[in-house]
Scaffold this motif. Structure first.
Motif, PDB file in Angstrom:
ATOM      1  N   ALA A 224       0.826  -1.215   0.000  1.00 49.67           N
ATOM      2  CA  ALA A 224       0.000   0.000   0.000  1.00 49.67           C
ATOM      3  C   ALA A 224       0.857   1.261   0.000  1.00 49.67           C
ATOM      4  O   ALA A 224       0.394   2.336  -0.384  1.00 49.67           O
ATOM      5  CB  ALA A 224      -0.921  -0.001   1.214  1.00 49.67           C
ATOM      6  N   HIS A 230      -3.248   4.274  -6.252  1.00 52.07           N
ATOM      7  CA  HIS A 230      -4.479   4.454  -5.465  1.00 52.07           C
ATOM      8  C   HIS A 230      -4.609   5.866  -4.869  1.00 52.07           C
ATOM      9  O   HIS A 230      -5.646   6.207  -4.303  1.00 52.07           O
ATOM     10  CB  HIS A 230      -4.538   3.413  -4.334  1.00 52.07           C
ATOM     11  CG  HIS A 230      -3.582   3.676  -3.195  1.00 52.07           C
ATOM     12  ND1 HIS A 230      -2.260   3.296  -3.220  1.00 52.07           N
ATOM     13  CD2 HIS A 230      -3.771   4.296  -1.993  1.00 52.07           C
ATOM     14  CE1 HIS A 230      -1.680   3.650  -2.074  1.00 52.07           C
ATOM     15  NE2 HIS A 230      -2.561   4.273  -1.321  1.00 52.07           N
ATOM     16  N   HIS A 235      -7.510   8.076  -1.532  1.00 51.82           N
ATOM     17  CA  HIS A 235      -7.266   9.228  -0.655  1.00 51.82           C
ATOM     18  C   HIS A 235      -7.834  10.533  -1.231  1.00 51.82           C
ATOM     19  O   HIS A 235      -7.329  11.625  -0.925  1.00 51.82           O
ATOM     20  CB  HIS A 235      -5.761   9.396  -0.403  1.00 51.82           C
ATOM     21  CG  HIS A 235      -5.096   8.178   0.176  1.00 51.82           C
ATOM     22  ND1 HIS A 235      -5.567   7.533   1.295  1.00 51.82           N
ATOM     23  CD2 HIS A 235      -4.004   7.467  -0.232  1.00 51.82           C
ATOM     24  CE1 HIS A 235      -4.785   6.493   1.555  1.00 51.82           C
ATOM     25  NE2 HIS A 235      -3.849   6.418   0.644  1.00 51.82           N
ATOM     26  N   ASP A 352      -5.819   3.421   4.258  1.00 48.44           N
ATOM     27  CA  ASP A 352      -4.918   2.355   3.781  1.00 48.44           C
ATOM     28  C   ASP A 352      -5.137   1.026   4.524  1.00 48.44           C
ATOM     29  O   ASP A 352      -5.336  -0.017   3.897  1.00 48.44           O
ATOM     30  CB  ASP A 352      -3.449   2.778   3.963  1.00 48.44           C
ATOM     31  CG  ASP A 352      -3.045   3.889   3.003  1.00 48.44           C
ATOM     32  OD1 ASP A 352      -3.310   3.743   1.798  1.00 48.44           O
ATOM     33  OD2 ASP A 352      -2.459   4.885   3.467  1.00 48.44           O
TER      34      ASP A 352
HETATM   35 FE   LIG Z   1      -2.248   5.060   0.601  1.00 47.10          FE
END
Ligand SMILES: [Fe+2]
Ligand code: FES
Length: 392
Positions: A224, A230, A235, A352
């Protein structure tokens, strides 16, 4: 230091090259990552107990682990207990200020000496709660009640078992095997050692720490923090707006990874001399240090993440927020308190880690024969290649 200076670390020479590569990547996707084929990861990598056993023995028990900043024990004459990968560890700072790492296990019949998990405590000596054997903070056995019951005992052989350790860049590094030789952290870090020196990690102070067990395989958590595909999505409501969509450059550095992600303000460096290009202001630098440490360089503070797995689906996640100085006024304190709340509560533990836990629960569902890795996630390939090499 004023708020305006915070984070302007001196530029290591290779950061200039790294930024040039990043600018090129912003102009057009030209890095070798864009030649890669889509790859797959076997879900069993994250659930198989035999695989986990090999990782524990060959990585977490053999390699030096970063146990966090030396500043965790700010006061001389203090100790802190923490279970690291199932091993009870005790970090002690003697009254002279020396830091040593011991097994938190009494040499009489093995009881735990300090029970306050993750809390620094002032201590004159360490008294075992079971039968009262007493140790000094340098680990030596000071005395035992009813000593006449142990006629042949040689006290000098019954000090606490020490783990080989070293303090470097203000961080405590230790090997969980008491029979291992002393680690050479500069050699272990290789070229990253120079990065940590250039960013002046060693002069940073612990602002706040949060340790929590999460129900996810440690590798899902590492992953992650190794890709930013991502970032603008998961986020979107927190830090996403500071970053363009998934622009980064990375290198395997021995078994470790150096990773520079573009921020919205990366473009500003085109009008600035290279000496002022900052891997904290004009990008976000990340170091992954094998097996379970990540350093993330935010604009005015650093996050150290220590990942300590205790089971295939359980990992202790210790986040230490390091700031250039202890806050000296209310404005700075409020600023860093907000930063900690956003990054630790909002981003890490709110976005996360819950995602990693959801993935862990989904792994056994049979939905995926493999997890798919694309060109924006090539650090996962670097990470797994490095793991394969280390696991033999
Ligand atoms: Fe992240
Ligand atoms: S186990 Fe510690 S004194 Fe007996």
């Amino acid at each position: 230091m004023t708020m305006a200076d915070i984070g302007t670390a001196p530029t290591a020479p290779h950061w200039e090259t790294l930024f040039q590569r990043l600018l090129a990547e912003m102009d057009g996707r030209t890095s070798p990552d864009w030649q890669a084929d889509v790859a797959g990861l076997d879900p069993a990598l994250y659930t198989d107990p035999a695989r986990f056993g090999r990782e524990r023995e060959r990585l977490f028990r053999r390699l030096p682990l970063c146990l966090g900043p030396v500043d965790q024990l700010r006061e001389p004459g203090s100790v802190m207990a923490r279970e690291i990968c199932g091993v009870p560890v005790l970090i002690a700072r003697s009254r002279e200020g020396h830091v040593k790492v011991f097994l938190n296990v009494c040499r009489h019949r093995g009881a735990r000496l300090v029970n306050e998990e993750g809390e620094p405590c002032r201590r004159q000596s360490l008294i075992c709660p079971y039968h009262g054997w007493t140790y000094r903070l340098d680990g030596t056995l000071a005395g035992l009640p009813r000593a006449e019951a142990f006629p042949a005992i040689e006290k000098h052989t019954l000090g606490l078992r020490e783990l080989p350790s070293q303090v470097r860049h203000g961080m405590i590094w230790a090997v969980l095997d008491p029979t291992a030789s002393a680690p050479d952290i500069a050699a272990f870090l290789g070229p990253l050692d120079r990065d940590l020196a250039a960013i002046d990690l060693g002069s940073h102070r612990l602002y706040r720490q949060h340790a929590i067990k999460r129900a996810a395989n440690w590798k899902l958590i590492v992953e992650a923090f190794l890709e930013i595909y991502h970032l603008t999505r998961l986020h979107a409501g927190t830090i996403g707006p500071f970053f363009p969509d998934a622009v980064s450059v990375s290198d395997a550095v021995g078994p470790h990874i150096r990773f520079l992600a573009a921020r919205e303000r990366t473009v500003d460096i085109r009008g600035l001399p290279p000496e002022s290009w900052s891997p904290q202001h004009h990008g976000t630098l990340v170091h992954f240090v094998m097996p379970g440490s990540l350093f993330i360089y935010h604009p005015d503070y650093i996050s150290h993440l220590g990942l300590f797995p205790s089971a295939p689906d359980e990992t202790l996640f210790v986040h230490s927020m390091l700031t250039p100085e202890v806050p000296s006024d209310e404005k700075t304190e409020t600023h860093w308190a907000r930063s900690f709340e956003l990054i630790d509560g909002g981003v890490f533990n709110g976005e996360d880690l819950p995602t990693c836990e959801q993935i862990q629960r989904g792994l056994g569902s049979g939905a995926n024969e493999r997890l798919i890795v694309g060109r924006l996630e090539q650090n996962l390939r670097r990470f797994h290649a490095s793991l394969d090499a280390a696991l033999g």
